[in-house]
Structures are given as C-alpha cells and as structure tokens.
Design an enzyme around this catalytic site. Structure first.
Site, PDB file in Angstrom:
ATOM      1  N   GLU A  24       0.923  -1.488   0.680  1.00 28.59           N
ATOM      2  CA  GLU A  24       0.249  -0.248  -0.168  1.00 28.59           C
ATOM      3  C   GLU A  24       1.131   1.306  -0.065  1.00 28.59           C
ATOM      4  O   GLU A  24       0.783   1.966   1.215  1.00 28.59           O
ATOM      5  CB  GLU A  24      -1.171   0.313   1.295  1.00 28.59           C
ATOM      6  CG  GLU A  24      -1.557  -1.082   1.239  1.00 28.59           C
ATOM      7  CD  GLU A  24      -3.180  -1.430   2.034  1.00 28.59           C
ATOM      8  OE1 GLU A  24      -2.643  -0.445   3.734  1.00 28.59           O
ATOM      9  OE2 GLU A  24      -4.423  -1.325   2.419  1.00 28.59           O
ATOM     10  N   GLU A  76      -5.220  -8.849  -0.755  1.00 29.73           N
ATOM     11  CA  GLU A  76      -6.451  -8.407   0.251  1.00 29.73           C
ATOM     12  C   GLU A  76      -7.746  -8.059  -0.312  1.00 29.73           C
ATOM     13  O   GLU A  76      -7.616  -7.373  -0.939  1.00 29.73           O
ATOM     14  CB  GLU A  76      -5.517  -7.370   0.843  1.00 29.73           C
ATOM     15  CG  GLU A  76      -3.926  -6.835   1.704  1.00 29.73           C
ATOM     16  CD  GLU A  76      -3.747  -5.875   2.178  1.00 29.73           C
ATOM     17  OE1 GLU A  76      -4.491  -5.292   3.585  1.00 29.73           O
ATOM     18  OE2 GLU A  76      -2.568  -5.938   2.645  1.00 29.73           O
TER      19      GLU A  76
END
Ligand code: BG6
Length: 478
Positions: free
Chosen positions: A181, A376
C-alpha cells in the site's frame, strides 16, 4: 466468449510480518517503527505521524511484539494453509530481521534463515510464496538517524536489503511486491513509512511526503532492475490500497471531485507502472513550490524499470463530494470518506461493496494494461467461540463469496487477467489500524485477545472448510 479462472490461479491468503510474527527481538531482529506503535488511544496519533513514539505512555501494550507468534508457530500454520488447499501465501519480510539497524553491510544470517525455513516449508506443500519486501515496518535506527524515507540515503539502504533477499531466495520466490500500500505514505506516514511529521506546517508536510514518495518510487524501480539481473524469471509488483472513488451525485462538481480523488490515489502506480510522473503532479509540484530533486538519472531509472503486475488491496469503494460536511463521513482503511447511502458497513464502519471490486479492477486494467493480483480483501469482525469450540462466521463467508463472484465476473466477462486472490488475514492477526485482535479477518482462529491474553492455539472457523471447497472447485463453489 467467456474466460475462466486459469487452472494455475493463485488462491491463497495474506499476512504481514509485523502483524503476525511476534519474536520482535529474536534472531537478532532490530526494533522497527511498528514495534513502537501502541494499542489504545494514542495509536492513531502515532500512526499518523502526529505524536512521537517517545511520548507514548509508559506501560502501553505493543501488539507487534508477540502478535500471534508465527515466529514459533509457522510450521503448524503452514500445515493448516496446506490443508485449506492454498496455492499461494502472501507474507512480508521484516527489514530489521535482515538488517537490524538498516545500516549493516552484511545481512543477518539468522534472519535470512528464518524466512528460508518459511519458504521451504511452503514449497514442501507446493504453496507459492508471494513476498512483500516492505509492509510498513522501517528499522527504528533509520527513523532516528535519517528521519526515514525523507532522506535519500534510504534508497540505497533499501536496495541493499532487497538485493540480499533476491540473492538468497532466487529461484524459490517468483512473486515479489516492493511496498505494501505505497499510497498509505500520504495518509498514515508513520505507519506507512516511518515518517514523523510533528508540528510541521502544511507546506512542509507536503514537501516531506512527496520527497519520501519519490524515494520509495525510486527504490522500487531500482530493486526491480536488480531483481531482473539476479532472477530474470521472477516478477515485481506494485501494491495499491485501492477502491474506486464514486461521485456522490451526478452534480458535475461531485464528478470532478471523484476524478481528482482517483487521480491522487493512482499517483504512485502511475509512476510504478507507467514509468513517469503524471503531468498534473508535475504542475502541482511547481505550483505548490515542492522541490523533490528528481534527477535525469532518476527519470531514466523510473522509465526503464516499471512493474510486471499490479497488486492491490480492496476493502471497499469510496465516495467523493465537492462540499463535505462532518455528517457525511464514514471510516475505512485509513481513508476517511463520505458515506455511501447505498451500502451497508462492517462493525468497524467500513462500507461493503462487492461490485466496487469489479469497478476497481476495470479501472486498474484500463489504466495500466498489466495483470492484476488481489492481495488483500476481507472482513474484520468479532467472532464468537461456541461452547463446543466452533466458530460460525457466516458473515465472513458471505463477504468473501460476494467478492469472489465479482472478481470471477471481471475475469470471465470483462476479460481481465487476474493472477490470484489472497484474502487478508487468512489467520487472525493484529489489526494495523486499531491494534486490536478482536477485529478478526481469519479463516483460522487464534486464541489471542486484545490485552495480550490467550494461549495462542489455532482452530478452524466455518469459513475454513468453505474456502477449501472454493479452492478445490477453482471458484465454482463460491
Ligand atoms: C491494509 C493493510 O491497509 O488493511 C493491512 O495492508 C491491514 O496491514 C489491512 O491489516 C486491514 O486493516 P485493519 O486496520 O483492519 O487491520
């Protein structure tokens, strides 16, 4: 024409070192940023880079220190992953296990051996390792001495770290991801990149954050180059906290607001996948007086070393509105946003939008034309252990089922190449946002509670058997 998931589709599960390993000082590991983030009231201020870790109250509980003790349970856990039929396991390596301070010239053999044992255990069962090189944790010494990624020297130190991994695990790890991220850096700078902002002015913050962003982008391109030299068969991926922004209404002002939010969110991947800074960003740097010192050599490195595939997390879509009032707000994955009146939310207030996954995949594919990998996705929820020990997490099955069906539509009907799906927190672990254990994502339960109590025993939830069947049928049972 309709396409099916490939028979090699990488069904799996995902975790991160700092949220599951524990053993925070074992095997020569050094302290990291995440080891300094407490559970409780002060957590958000520290992760946001507002409160210095040295000001954390004495006696605080630091969940990463023991987490779920994967460090000592990895064989048992991997055996369960294998029983579930997992074909891939996404996990991260802790930088400070390999270079305890970040400054060493030689890697720590004990750290390398630990991950080698994990990788060998996975390969024993035919589980493909998908390795995140950096999932939030930065060696504390680098924070203290350099101020973390705001300093350009971080780039070469990171290249040393990644090079040590590539040399050691060459031929064993085919899928690498540089930064988890990467866009989190702009939202939660200490959690995302070890950056403390303190009382800097708004202009100074922007300068620091985009400078750090450039350093991470440069580091990611440089290690891509190194990987291709050391192990040409291996692939390097970028990783985005994704979730398309919808306009709140058809008011052109809302549509434009959503356009701007999406553009901002794609900033990092535009560089990692496209090889150059978007024009709007260059104009913004100039207008706001942000001086990042991007050299001609940097530009060449970025251009020549773009990623092979795009990985992303998807928990929900987001909403943009031109004029926001505080009543409009909802929480969610560090991206506070406008509430979507059409969507239900999880117990933690995260909107649930399976169709948004398809929208997001289409946006990513249209923009980058590179294979995707969902690394994810999942539901954080409170689980109840029944008297007989069973855990009937139908809500989690429902969430995962809806998202799986949606990404299968994106593959079958939109023709999007998707390499795999690794739901988050396949085994219960520490929540990054709240530090809680009670915000559980796992299909495997771990007896560990928010206050650190629990005997750490593992047990299968109802979702375990359900996912096993989904994998066995290559998605048809979902
Ligand atoms: C992602 C992170 O932002 O979301 C994970 O990559 C994190 O580290 C996950 O755990 C879920 O967020 P949370 O706050 O519920 O743990």
């Amino acid at each position: 024409m309709s396409r099916e998931l490939s028979k090699d589709f990488l069904w799996g599960g995902a975790t991160a070192a700092n949220q599951l390993e524990g053993g925070y000082l074992e095997g020569g590991k050094g302290l990291t940023s995440v080891d300094l983030i407490p559970h409780g009231e002060q957590r958000f201020a520290v992760t946001a880079g507002e409160l210095h870790y040295s000001e954390v109250a004495e006696g605080s509980h630091f969940p990463s220190h023991e987490a779920i003790d994967f460090y000592h349970h990895y064989k048992e856990d991997i055996a369960l992953f294998a029983e579930m039929g997992m074909k891939s396991y996404r996990f991260s390596m802790a930088w400070s296990r390999i270079f305890p301070t970040g400054f060493e010239s030689e890697p720590n053999e004990e750290g390398l051996k630990f991950y080698e044992a994990v990788i060998d255990e996975l390969l024993k069962y035919g589980i493909e390792p998908v390795v995140t090189i950096n999932h939030f944790d930065v060696p504390k010494t680098l924070i203290d001495e350099l101020g973390s990624w705001r300093d350009r020297r971080m780039v070469d130190l990171f290249v040393n770290y990644a090079t040590a991994l590539f040399n050691r695990y060459k031929g064993k790890v085919k899928y690498w991801i540089s930064f988890n991220e990467i866009n989190m850096l702009l939202h939660l700078p200490f959690m995302g990149a070890g950056i403390y902002l303190g009382d800097l002015s708004e202009a100074e913050r922007t300068q620091v954050l985009y400078t750090a962003a450039h350093h991470e982008l440069l580091a990611s391109a440089k290690i891509t180059k190194v990987l291709r030299e050391i192990d040409p068969e291996a692939k390097m991926g970028s990783m985005l906290a994704a979730g398309e922004y919808y306009p709140y209404s058809s008011n052109p002002e809302d549509v434009w607001a959503a356009n701007l939010s999406n553009r901002d969110n794609y900033f990092f991947i535009d560089v990692q996948a496209g090889g150059e800074y978007p024009e709007w960003a260059k104009i913004m740097f100039e207008n706001e007086g942000i001086d990042i010192r991007i050299t001609a050599e940097d530009e060449e490195i970025l251009r020549e070393n773009t990623v092979d595939y795009i990985t992303f997390s998807y928990y929900s879509s987001r909403v943009s509105k031109a004029e926001i009032s505080s009543d409009d707000m909802v929480t969610g994955n560090a991206f506070k946003g406008v509430k979507n009146p059409y969507l239900k939310e999880s117990e933690w207030g995260w909107a649930i939008d399976p169709l948004g996954l398809r929208t997001t995949m289409n946006a990513l594919w249209d923009r980058y034309r590179k294979p995707l990998f969902i690394v994810e996705n999942g539901l954080g929820a409170v689980d109840k252990v029944e008297a007989d020990g069973s855990i009937n997490d139908d809500y989690r099955i429902e969430y995962l089922k809806a998202h799986i069906n949606t990404f299968m539509d994106a593959v079958e009907e939109d023709g999007i190449p998707l390499w795999g799906y690794t739901p988050w927190g396949i085994i219960d672990l520490v929540s990054a946002g709240t530090g809680e254990m009670s915000k559980r994502y796992g299909l495997i339960y771990v007896d560990r509670q928010d206050d650190g109590s629990g005997d750490l025993h593992r047990s299968k939830k109802k979702s375990f058997d359900w996912y096993k069947e989904v994998i066995e049928t290559n998605g048809q049972a979902a």
